[in-house]
Design an enzyme around this catalytic site. Structure first.
Site, short mmCIF file in Angstrom:
data_model
loop_
_atom_site.label_atom_id
_atom_site.label_comp_id
_atom_site.label_asym_id
_atom_site.label_seq_id
_atom_site.Cartn_x
_atom_site.Cartn_y
_atom_site.Cartn_z
N HIS A 90 0.83 -1.21 0.00
CA HIS A 90 0.00 0.00 0.00
C HIS A 90 0.86 1.26 0.00
O HIS A 90 0.51 2.27 -0.56
CB HIS A 90 -0.90 0.05 1.23
CG HIS A 90 -1.74 -1.18 1.40
ND1 HIS A 90 -2.76 -1.50 0.56
CD2 HIS A 90 -1.68 -2.18 2.31
CE1 HIS A 90 -3.31 -2.64 0.94
NE2 HIS A 90 -2.67 -3.07 2.00
N HIS A 115 5.28 6.34 7.39
CA HIS A 115 4.94 5.96 6.01
C HIS A 115 4.35 7.15 5.29
O HIS A 115 4.03 8.17 5.90
CB HIS A 115 3.96 4.78 6.01
CG HIS A 115 2.68 5.08 6.71
ND1 HIS A 115 2.45 4.76 8.03
CD2 HIS A 115 1.56 5.72 6.29
CE1 HIS A 115 1.24 5.16 8.37
NE2 HIS A 115 0.68 5.76 7.34
N HIS A 117 1.63 8.76 2.17
CA HIS A 117 0.45 8.60 1.33
C HIS A 117 0.59 9.57 0.18
O HIS A 117 1.01 10.70 0.37
CB HIS A 117 -0.83 8.93 2.11
CG HIS A 117 -1.09 7.97 3.23
ND1 HIS A 117 -1.83 6.83 3.08
CD2 HIS A 117 -0.70 7.99 4.53
CE1 HIS A 117 -1.89 6.18 4.22
NE2 HIS A 117 -1.21 6.85 5.12
N GLU A 129 -4.24 12.51 2.78
CA GLU A 129 -5.43 11.89 3.37
C GLU A 129 -6.29 12.95 4.04
O GLU A 129 -7.49 13.00 3.85
CB GLU A 129 -5.00 10.83 4.36
CG GLU A 129 -4.29 9.68 3.66
CD GLU A 129 -4.67 8.36 4.28
OE1 GLU A 129 -5.15 7.50 3.56
OE2 GLU A 129 -4.49 8.22 5.50
N HIS A 142 3.02 10.23 7.70
CA HIS A 142 2.51 9.86 9.02
C HIS A 142 3.61 9.23 9.85
O HIS A 142 4.28 8.31 9.38
CB HIS A 142 1.35 8.85 8.89
CG HIS A 142 0.10 9.46 8.32
ND1 HIS A 142 -0.91 8.71 7.78
CD2 HIS A 142 -0.29 10.76 8.23
CE1 HIS A 142 -1.90 9.51 7.38
NE2 HIS A 142 -1.53 10.76 7.62
N THR A 224 -6.11 5.33 9.37
CA THR A 224 -6.80 5.73 8.14
C THR A 224 -6.99 4.55 7.18
O THR A 224 -7.61 4.69 6.15
CB THR A 224 -6.01 6.82 7.40
OG1 THR A 224 -4.72 6.31 7.06
CG2 THR A 224 -5.87 8.06 8.25
#
Ligand SMILES: *[C@@H]1O[C@H](CO)[C@@H](O)[C@H](O)[C@H]1NC(C)=O
Ligand SMILES: *[C@@H]1O[C@H](CO)[C@@H](O)[C@H](O)[C@H]1NC(C)=O
Length: 343
Positions: A90, A115, A117, A129, A142, A224
């Protein structure tokens, strides 16, 4: 109508397949049959009341004088041991050493991992996000911590209401490259596929954060992504950090993690039904044409133009050429030409 007879059992088998594959889902995706709108079906917490991310409507935020500045602890003491970077299917994750933590919260929190996004590069689709007044940013970092004062480890803490604290950093694009982010982005090419991991030089994690750590949005939310546990005390910094367009593009294009288009059961069913209908329709049309040609063959192919039956025994190359030549003279009768069952 043999085709219809065949397609019905096929459809039934297919229907069973699409409805049973959802039974034991432990994986998830952003789109498709286990996409975001279905998370709550498989991960009950994803349907909770404190689901993150949120849109921060700044006019509805309240200033809280009790909130103090946040203090990253040990973020800059990276030591000699290298970090690792892995692609979990992901995102890219960097596990963090246990001496890193957060001060300025009601409990002591220990760092676990960080990590990113990001989006797919589509102009309108931001990759962050959290959004601020409906505006998304290009990407989001994050940094995840667990409450080490109350719980023994991340696995236990993540299921508890006061278990986690996550720092959210909104990332925008600017003119200059952000040197700190090269510490991660430089190695993305080595973890292009889910499951790959690489050792990277340790670096100062605080250099990834904005310089103003005193202004942030705080709320009680959740992870999330599945399992979406409602256990996160969120800190979303007001100040964004900037990376260059080149850096963003690297993030958006190097990993295969998110680019896979997953079809939903509904989409697949539609495609299969469409294909079957197409086949049946085509069969009907061909049948119709053949019938029409047969019934009109009396005027269509005159005996004078009709080719003599071609012996099909030897010299296939020559025979083919001959067919082509003949067809040019008897175009309308092509389909009708009776093939001798034995020559
Ligand atoms: C976390 O702590 C619990 C309780 O002490 C223990 O049972 C579990 O194995 C630990 N999990 C990990 C991943 O260390
Ligand atoms: C979050 O929840 C805790 C209780 O778990 C509460 O004490 C705290 O005030 C809440 N914080 C916010 C910002 O709502």
């Amino acid at each position: 109508m043999d085709l219809v007879g065949l397609s019905l059992p096929l459809l039934l088998v297919f229907w069973q397949w699409t409805t049973t594959t959802g039974a034991a889902v432990t994986y998830w995706t952003y789109t498709g049959s286990v996409g975001q709108s279905k998370w709550a079906d498989y991960f009950p917490d994803c349907g909770g009341t404190a689901q993150s991310p949120v849109d921060v409507a700044t006019v509805q935020t309240q200033y809280d004088p009790c909130l103090g500045p946040l203090t990253p602890l040990g973020y800059s003491q990276h030591g000699n041991k290298p970090f690792s970077l892995y692609n979990n299917g992901h995102t890219v994750v960097v596990p963090l050493p246990g001496w890193m933590g957060l001060g300025g919260l009601p409990w002591q929190f220990t760092a676990v991992q960080m990590h990113l996004h990001w989006g797919n590069g589509a102009p309108e689709a931001g990759g962050s996000e959290h959004t601020i007044n409906g505006q998304s940013s290009a990407a989001e970092l994050h940094v995840v911590h667990y409450n080490s004062e109350l719980y023994p480890n991340m696995s236990v803490a993540m299921t508890q209401q006061d278990g986690l604290a996550v720092l959210g950093v909104l990332i925008e694009t600017g003119e200059e490259a952000n040197q700190a982010f090269w510490n991660i982005l430089n190695y993305l090419g080595r973890v292009r596929h889910a499951g790959q991991s690489v050792s990277i030089p340790a670096f100062d994690v605080q250099s990834l954060l904005p310089s103003d750590l005193g202004r942030y949005y705080r709320y009680n939310g959740s992870l999330t992504t599945p399992p979406c546990f409602q256990s996160v005390l969120w800190t979303l910094f007001t100040e964004t950090v900037k990376i260059s367009h080149t850096q963003l593009m690297k993030l958006e294009t190097v990993l295969y993690a998110k680019s896979v288009k997953v079809y939903t059961a509904g989409e697949i069913t539609a495609i299969v039904i469409g294909a079957l209908c197409g086949c049946v329709g085509l069969a009907v049309i061909i049948r119709f044409i053949v019938k029409t040609i047969r019934s009109t063959s009396s005027w269509d192919v005159l005996p004078s133009v009709r080719p003599a039956p071609v012996p099909r025994t030897k010299e296939p190359g020559k025979e083919l050429k001959q067919d082509v030549a003949l067809n040019t003279t008897s175009e309308p009768g092509k389909k009708e030409d009776p093939v001798p069952s034995s020559v």
